[in-house]
Motif scaffolding. Structure first.
Motif, PDB file in Angstrom:
ATOM      1  N   ILE A 141       0.885  -1.056  -0.107  1.00 51.62           N
ATOM      2  CA  ILE A 141      -0.016  -0.029   0.083  1.00 51.62           C
ATOM      3  C   ILE A 141       0.707   1.106  -0.142  1.00 51.62           C
ATOM      4  O   ILE A 141       1.594   1.489   0.981  1.00 51.62           O
ATOM      5  CB  ILE A 141      -0.868  -0.042   1.375  1.00 51.62           C
ATOM      6  N   PRO A 142       0.857   1.926  -1.007  1.00 50.20           N
ATOM      7  CA  PRO A 142       1.368   3.298  -1.101  1.00 50.20           C
ATOM      8  C   PRO A 142       0.778   4.316  -0.018  1.00 50.20           C
ATOM      9  O   PRO A 142      -0.457   4.167  -0.295  1.00 50.20           O
ATOM     10  CB  PRO A 142       1.610   3.946  -2.633  1.00 50.20           C
ATOM     11  N   CYS A 143       1.380   5.163   0.557  1.00 46.14           N
ATOM     12  CA  CYS A 143       0.723   6.231   1.048  1.00 46.14           C
ATOM     13  C   CYS A 143       0.990   7.702   0.439  1.00 46.14           C
ATOM     14  O   CYS A 143       2.227   7.935   0.154  1.00 46.14           O
ATOM     15  CB  CYS A 143       1.100   6.068   2.601  1.00 46.14           C
TER      16      CYS A 143
ATOM     17  N   ALA B 266      -1.482   8.929  -7.853  1.00 50.15           N
ATOM     18  CA  ALA B 266      -2.197   7.736  -7.641  1.00 50.15           C
ATOM     19  C   ALA B 266      -2.377   6.897  -8.847  1.00 50.15           C
ATOM     20  O   ALA B 266      -2.367   5.862  -8.689  1.00 50.15           O
ATOM     21  CB  ALA B 266      -3.582   8.407  -7.060  1.00 50.15           C
TER      22      ALA B 266
ATOM     23  N   TYR C  96       0.602   4.875  -9.240  1.00 53.38           N
ATOM     24  CA  TYR C  96       0.478   3.355  -8.604  1.00 53.38           C
ATOM     25  C   TYR C  96      -0.483   2.758  -8.948  1.00 53.38           C
ATOM     26  O   TYR C  96      -0.278   1.208  -8.646  1.00 53.38           O
ATOM     27  CB  TYR C  96       0.182   4.081  -6.916  1.00 53.38           C
ATOM     28  N   GLN C  97      -1.521   2.784  -9.319  1.00 45.17           N
ATOM     29  CA  GLN C  97      -2.694   1.973  -9.962  1.00 45.17           C
ATOM     30  C   GLN C  97      -1.903   1.008 -10.981  1.00 45.17           C
ATOM     31  O   GLN C  97      -2.171  -0.028 -11.249  1.00 45.17           O
ATOM     32  CB  GLN C  97      -3.791   2.726 -10.509  1.00 45.17           C
TER      33      GLN C  97
ATOM     34  N   ALA D 295      -0.658  -1.449  -7.279  1.00 47.21           N
ATOM     35  CA  ALA D 295      -0.593  -1.140  -5.912  1.00 47.21           C
ATOM     36  C   ALA D 295      -2.099  -1.918  -5.498  1.00 47.21           C
ATOM     37  O   ALA D 295      -2.930  -1.723  -6.384  1.00 47.21           O
ATOM     38  CB  ALA D 295      -0.793   0.224  -5.573  1.00 47.21           C
TER      39      ALA D 295
ATOM     40  N   GLU E 172      -3.885  -0.995  -2.795  1.00 52.29           N
ATOM     41  CA  GLU E 172      -4.721  -0.032  -2.173  1.00 52.29           C
ATOM     42  C   GLU E 172      -3.794   1.188  -2.121  1.00 52.29           C
ATOM     43  O   GLU E 172      -2.787   1.141  -2.363  1.00 52.29           O
ATOM     44  CB  GLU E 172      -5.250  -0.407  -0.465  1.00 52.29           C
ATOM     45  N   LEU E 173      -4.573   2.391  -1.908  1.00 49.01           N
ATOM     46  CA  LEU E 173      -3.865   3.571  -1.637  1.00 49.01           C
ATOM     47  C   LEU E 173      -4.261   4.172  -0.315  1.00 49.01           C
ATOM     48  O   LEU E 173      -5.546   4.365   0.054  1.00 49.01           O
ATOM     49  CB  LEU E 173      -4.151   4.363  -2.919  1.00 49.01           C
TER      50      LEU E 173
ATOM     51  N   PHE F  64      -4.611   7.814   1.609  1.00 50.88           N
ATOM     52  CA  PHE F  64      -4.565   9.190   1.243  1.00 50.88           C
ATOM     53  C   PHE F  64      -4.718  10.091   2.556  1.00 50.88           C
ATOM     54  O   PHE F  64      -5.745  10.032   3.180  1.00 50.88           O
ATOM     55  CB  PHE F  64      -5.391   9.340   0.231  1.00 50.88           C
TER      56      PHE F  64
ATOM     57  N   VAL G  91      -8.571   6.611 -10.214  1.00 48.15           N
ATOM     58  CA  VAL G  91      -8.136   5.479  -9.609  1.00 48.15           C
ATOM     59  C   VAL G  91      -9.075   4.464  -9.300  1.00 48.15           C
ATOM     60  O   VAL G  91     -10.189   4.728  -8.752  1.00 48.15           O
ATOM     61  CB  VAL G  91      -7.161   5.757  -8.349  1.00 48.15           C
TER      62      VAL G  91
ATOM     63  N   LEU H 162      -9.476   2.865  -1.656  1.00 43.52           N
ATOM     64  CA  LEU H 162      -8.989   4.151  -1.271  1.00 43.52           C
ATOM     65  C   LEU H 162      -9.376   4.726   0.024  1.00 43.52           C
ATOM     66  O   LEU H 162     -10.496   4.458   0.463  1.00 43.52           O
ATOM     67  CB  LEU H 162      -9.479   5.491  -2.161  1.00 43.52           C
TER      68      LEU H 162
END
Length: 252
Positions: free
Chosen positions: A7-9, A36, A39-40, A44, A46-47, A49, A73, A77
């Motif tokens: 999961i990127p933040c 975002a 990353y999709q 990824a 999930e993301l 935010f 995206v 999220l």
């Protein structure tokens, strides 16, 4: 066994993605919608935010930015920062968030967790905890207001209470490790996952590819969140997932 999530933040400050070390010295990284979308494309799971200054500046969450990101995206999220009540949660969910993360507001009013879970379902309510080791009492303290204010809450006990009140997931950041790239706080996540029965996301300290496999091997966390290593192109999500597969970790 459920697949582990990568999961990127995106820490967002006034509409721009920022990254710091130990919650200070923020650097501009770029536009949230562009990042975002990238990353999709990388895969990824999930993301996350986080509007990192909304609470401290007593602002509402930036719904317009979420709408823009959600239009580009299509992965889950999670949005946090500036959520003060159930209406704020509803506005973010309507804007395209799949989950809302509450932190400072939940500490001020723990019933917010219950209200959100009753109205939207536990799966929509993530309790975010910023935890810092206290050597005097040999435990983890909870901090609020973007890591600026210490509370008298113990992080493990607060996690247990949050789950009792209806949180469906925990997003726990080690303030000691945040931005240091020295690896996840293994001891923190071992204690947390032993204490609760909901998914736990580890956040803070990822600096190299082995950090992902280590946190999954040594703790029962369900996901590993990272920012700097992805934002600055040091690692890509496909690289991380391939490394995990070779080590026998199930990923999507």
């Amino acid at each position: 066994m459920l697949a582990k999530r990568i999961i990127p933040c995106l820490d967002v400050d006034h509409g721009r993605v920022k990254k710091g070390v130990n919650f200070v010295n923020l650097q501009d990284v770029g536009d949230p919608t562009e990042i975002a979308a990238a990353y999709q494309k990388q895969g990824a799971d999930e993301l996350v935010f986080l509007d990192i200054t909304a609470t401290n500046e007593k602002r509402k969450a930036i719904v317009a930015t979420i709408e823009e990101v959600a239009s580009q995206v299509f992965m889950p999220l999670t949005v946090g920062g500036g959520i003060h009540n159930v209406d704020d949660m509803q506005n973010l969910l309507k804007a395209g968030a799949d989950k809302t993360a509450v932190n400072s507001a939940a500490v001020s009013d723990p019933d917010l967790i219950t209200q959100g879970a009753e109205k939207f379902g536990a799966q929509c309510v993530v309790l975010a905890i910023d935890a810092k080791w206290n050597p005097v009492r040999q435990g983890y303290d909870v901090y609020v207001n973007g890591g600026r204010k210490q509370t008298d809450l113990d992080a493990i006990e607060w996690a247990k209470e949050g789950v009792r009140r209806g949180a469906g997931e925990l997003l726990v950041t080690s303030m000691d490790k945040d931005g240091t790239k020295s690896g996840y706080d293994i001891a923190l996540y071992q204690q947390l996952t032993a204490a609760v029965n909901v998914p736990v996301i580890a956040s803070g300290g990822c600096g190299q590819i082995n950090d992902f496999s280590e946190v999954f091997a040594k703790t029962d966390v369900d996901g590993a969140l990272a920012a700097s290593v992805f934002h600055f192109g040091e690692l890509t999500i496909p690289q991380v997932k391939q490394d995990l597969r070779t080590k026998g970790v199930i990923v999507r």
